[in-house]
Design an enzyme around this catalytic site. Structure first.
Site, PDB file in Angstrom:
ATOM      1  N   HIS A 205       0.831  -1.200   0.000  1.00 50.94           N
ATOM      2  CA  HIS A 205       0.000   0.000   0.000  1.00 50.94           C
ATOM      3  C   HIS A 205       0.873   1.261   0.000  1.00 50.94           C
ATOM      4  O   HIS A 205       0.435   2.321  -0.456  1.00 50.94           O
ATOM      5  CB  HIS A 205      -0.914   0.040   1.219  1.00 50.94           C
ATOM      6  N   ASP A 278      -4.248  -6.453  -7.863  1.00 52.86           N
ATOM      7  CA  ASP A 278      -4.533  -5.787  -6.601  1.00 52.86           C
ATOM      8  C   ASP A 278      -4.862  -4.330  -6.932  1.00 52.86           C
ATOM      9  O   ASP A 278      -4.703  -3.871  -8.070  1.00 52.86           O
ATOM     10  CB  ASP A 278      -3.315  -5.887  -5.686  1.00 52.86           C
TER      11      ASP A 278
END
Length: 532
Positions: A205, A278
C-alpha cells in the site's frame, strides 16, 4: 481458457459478439465503490463505461439489507443501461460476510491465522460455505479471498493474521478448503497475493516490496500454496504489487509484469482462470506509474481484471480512455482484450451471471446470522485457542474472581470478551486501553497502586499486526513480580509472544466475536483449579 470453462465458452462468445470494442474494454474494469447508497459515480461507471464489476469498499458496507439494496441497484443498472451483462460484485470478505459490515448482521469468522491454529480442514470449508451463502444473500458474488500468503516474517507490516500461518503445506491445505467452500456454494474465490506477500517487510500500500529469493526458494515456499489453490480449482488469482528480481530483472511489480503473469502464472503454473490485479492505486504501483498507465501495462502483462480506484468520475474516465486509446493506437492489441473478455464472460456464465439466467432476488434476511452458522464460527474459535508458556496445564490461570480480586486490563475493542468473562462468573475491575500504546502507562499506574497480595490480572490486547517490543517488555516486567497471578490473552499476532517467552498466555490471533467468547470460556473452564 482452461477445461473448467470450456463448456461456457459458447455462451461467452455469443455475448461478446454483440459488444462494441468500448463495451469489451469496460468488462475488464472493476471500480471501487465508496458509497453505501447507489451513487452518481456508480451510475457513470456502469451506464457510461459499461464496467464488468464493482468492488464494495468498507464505506459501502453497513448491514445486509443496505448492501442488498445497493447491489440490486447496481445489477439493475447493468442490465438496463449498462452492458446488459450482470456485474461481478466483489468484496474483501476475508473473515466471513460480517467482517466488514460496520453495523454487523452476518457471521464474522475468525481470521485465517486462527483457522490455521485450529488446523481443521472441515471447519475451514464450512467457513467458506457460510460466507458464500451470506454474501450471495447480499448480492456479493465475488470474494477477494482467501489470502494464501505464507507469513513467516514477524516484521511483515500488512499480512499478519490474514495468513493461515508460516508453513506452506498448512496454508495450501486450508486455503484450498476455503476455496472449495466458497465455490461449491456459488461464490467466486480469489487466491491472493501472487506470488506471495508473506515474507516481506514493506506494505505494498505504501511502497514496492521485493522478494529477493531464488527460484528454488520461491517454488518451495511462496508459490506452493498457489499451486494448491490452482489444483483445488480456484477461479481467480489476485496478483500483488511485488517485485521478484530473480524472475523479472526489470523490477516491475508482478501485477504489471509479463514474465510473472503470462510467463509464470499462466505458462508454468498452468492457471487458466481470471487474473485480477490488486488495487492499482497502491503505492507499489503509483510510486512509478499513474493508474491510467498501469491499466495498460497490466493488460499487456496478461491481467484480465483491473481493480481501479477513482476519487472522481474524471479520474475513472481517464483510466478507461487510456486503455481505449492504447487499443486504437496499436499500443495494446485488440486480441489481448478479446482473450481477457472471453475469460470474464466464461466465468460469468459459469456462475449464472448472464442476461438469460440472472435475476435480482428479494432480500432474504433469514439466510443471515443463523444460529447454526454462528456455532461453526464458535467451534473454530474454540479449536483456535492456543495456550503457551505454562498455560497449557492451567498452572498459570490466576483463579476465579471469587477467590481473588481480578483486574482486567483490556483493549476497548474487547467488550465482548469482558462481558463473556462476567457471564462466566469472573467479574472484574476494568482498566480500558485505546490500544497497545496505552499499556505501559496503565501498568505503571497499577504498579504504583500496589494491589493486595491476592490480586490477579488478565491482560487482554488486540492488534492485527505485530506490536512493537516496548509495550510487550513493559508487560513482561509487570508480570515478573506476579508469578501465578497474571495471564495474557492476546487477540493479535502470535509473534508477539516471542517478546515474553516466560509469560503464561492464551493466543487467539484475532478479536472476532467468536474468539472473544471462546477465550472467556477457556479461562472460565480452567480458572480456580489452583484454589480447589
Amino acid at each position: 481458457m482452461n477445461d473448467r470453462h470450456e463448456k461456457y465458452g459458447a455462451a461467452a462468445e455469443r455475448i461478446g459478439q454483440m459488444m462494441t470494442l468500448d463495451e469489451k474494454i469496460g468488462q475488464l474494469f472493476t471500480f471501487y465503490n465508496l458509497d453505501p447508497s447507489y451513487s452518481e459515480f456508480a451510475e457513470t461507471a456502469i451506464a457510461e463505461w459499461k464496467v464488468g464489476g464493482m468492488f464494495l469498499d468498507m464505506d459501502s458496507l453497513c448491514e445486509p439489507e443496505q448492501v442488498h439494496r445497493l447491489t440490486s441497484r447496481m445489477q439493475e443498472a447493468a442490465l438496463s443501461r449498462g452492458s446488459g451483462v450482470p456485474l461481478f460484485i466483489s468484496a474483501d470478505f476475508v473473515a466471513g460476510a460480517g467482517c466488514k459490515l460496520s453495523r454487523g448482521g452476518a457471521v464474522h469468522f475468525p481470521k485465517n491465522r486462527a483457522i490455521g491454529q485450529a488446523g481443521d480442514e472441515k471447519l475451514a470449508y464450512e467457513s467458506g460455505r457460510v460466507t458464500a451463502l451470506e454474501s450471495l444473500a447480499m448480492g456479493v458474488n465475488f470474494n477477494y479471498s482467501p489470502v494464501v500468503d505464507v507469513n513467516n516474517n514477524p516484521l511483515n507490516p500488512v499480512i499478519g493474521t490474514h495468513s493461515f500461518g508460516e508453513e506452506p503445506a498448512l496454508v495450501g491445505r486450508l486455503g484450498a478448503a476455503v476455496i472449495r467452500g466458497y465455490q461449491d456454494h456459488g461464490m467466486i474465490a480469489t487466491a491472493k497475493h501472487f506470488p506471495g506477500h508473506g515474507d516481506t517487510h514493506v506494505d505494498s500500500h505504501h511502497d514496492l516490496p521485493v522478494l529477493a529469493f531464488d527460484r528454488d526458494r520461491l517454488d518451495r515456499f511462496e508459490l506452493a500454496p498457489f499451486r494448491d489453490a490452482i489444483a483445488a480449482g480456484v477461479d481467480a488469482v489476485m496478483v500483488g504489487h511485488i517485485a521478484v528480481p530473480s524472475l523479472d530483472p526489470s523490477g516491475l511489480p508482478a501485477s504489471l509484469s509479463h514474465a510473472m503473469i503470462t510467463g509464470l502464472l499462466r505458462g508454468e503454473l498452468g492457471f487458466g482462470g481470471l487474473i485480477v490485479t490488486d488495487g492499482l492505486s497502491m503505492k507499489g504501483v503509483t510510486s512509478r506509474f499513474s493508474q491510467a498507465e498501469a491499466c495498460v501495462l497490466a493488460l499487456k502483462a496478461g491481467a484480465d481484471q483491473l481493480l481501479a480506484f477513482a476519487r472522481t468520475a474524471e479520474e475513472g474516465r481517464e483510466m478507461v480512455e487510456r486503455v481505449r486509446r492504447a487499443v486504437r493506437d496499436g499500443e495494446l492489441e485488440e486480441a489481448r482484450i478479446e482473450q481477457s473478455l472471453a475469460r470474464v464472460l466464461a466465468l460469468k456464465a459459469r456462475y449464472g451471471l448472464t442476461p438469460d439466467r440472472f435475476a435480482v432476488l428479494p432480500f432474504d434476511g433469514g439466510a443471515l446470522n443463523r444460529p447454526e452458522h454462528e456455532a461453526i464460527s464458535l467451534e473454530l474459535a474454540r479449536k483456535a485457542a492456543l495456550p503457551v508458556n505454562g498455560l497449557e496445564t492451567a498452572a498459570g490461570v490466576p483463579g476465579s474472581a471469587g477467590k481473588r480480586k481480578l483486574t482486567l486490563v483490556r483493549d476497548r475493542k474487547l467488550e465482548l470478551f469482558a462481558a463473556s468473562l462476567a457471564e462466566a462468573g469472573w467479574p472484574a475491575e476494568e482498566r480500558l486501553l485505546d490500544g497497545f500504546a496505552d499499556l505501559e502507562g496503565a501498568l505503571a499506574e497499577l504498579d504504583a497502586a500496589a494491589g493486595a497480595d491476592d490480586e490477579a490480572y488478565v491482560i487482554a490486547l488486540a492488534h492485527n499486526k505485530p506490536m512493537p517490543p516496548e509495550p510487550l517488555a513493559a508487560l513482561r516486567n509487570f508480570a515478573s513480580a506476579r508469578r501465578g497471578k497474571i495471564v495474557w490473552v492476546h487477540f493479535g499476532s502470535p509473534y508477539d509472544a516471542e517478546h515474553a517467552p516466560d509469560l503464561p498466555a492464551l493466543l487467539m490471533s484475532d478479536h472476532a466475536p467468536a474468539l472473544q467468547r471462546a477465550a472467556a470460556e477457556w479461562l472460565a473452564a480452567r480458572g480456580g483449579r489452583e484454589n480447589e
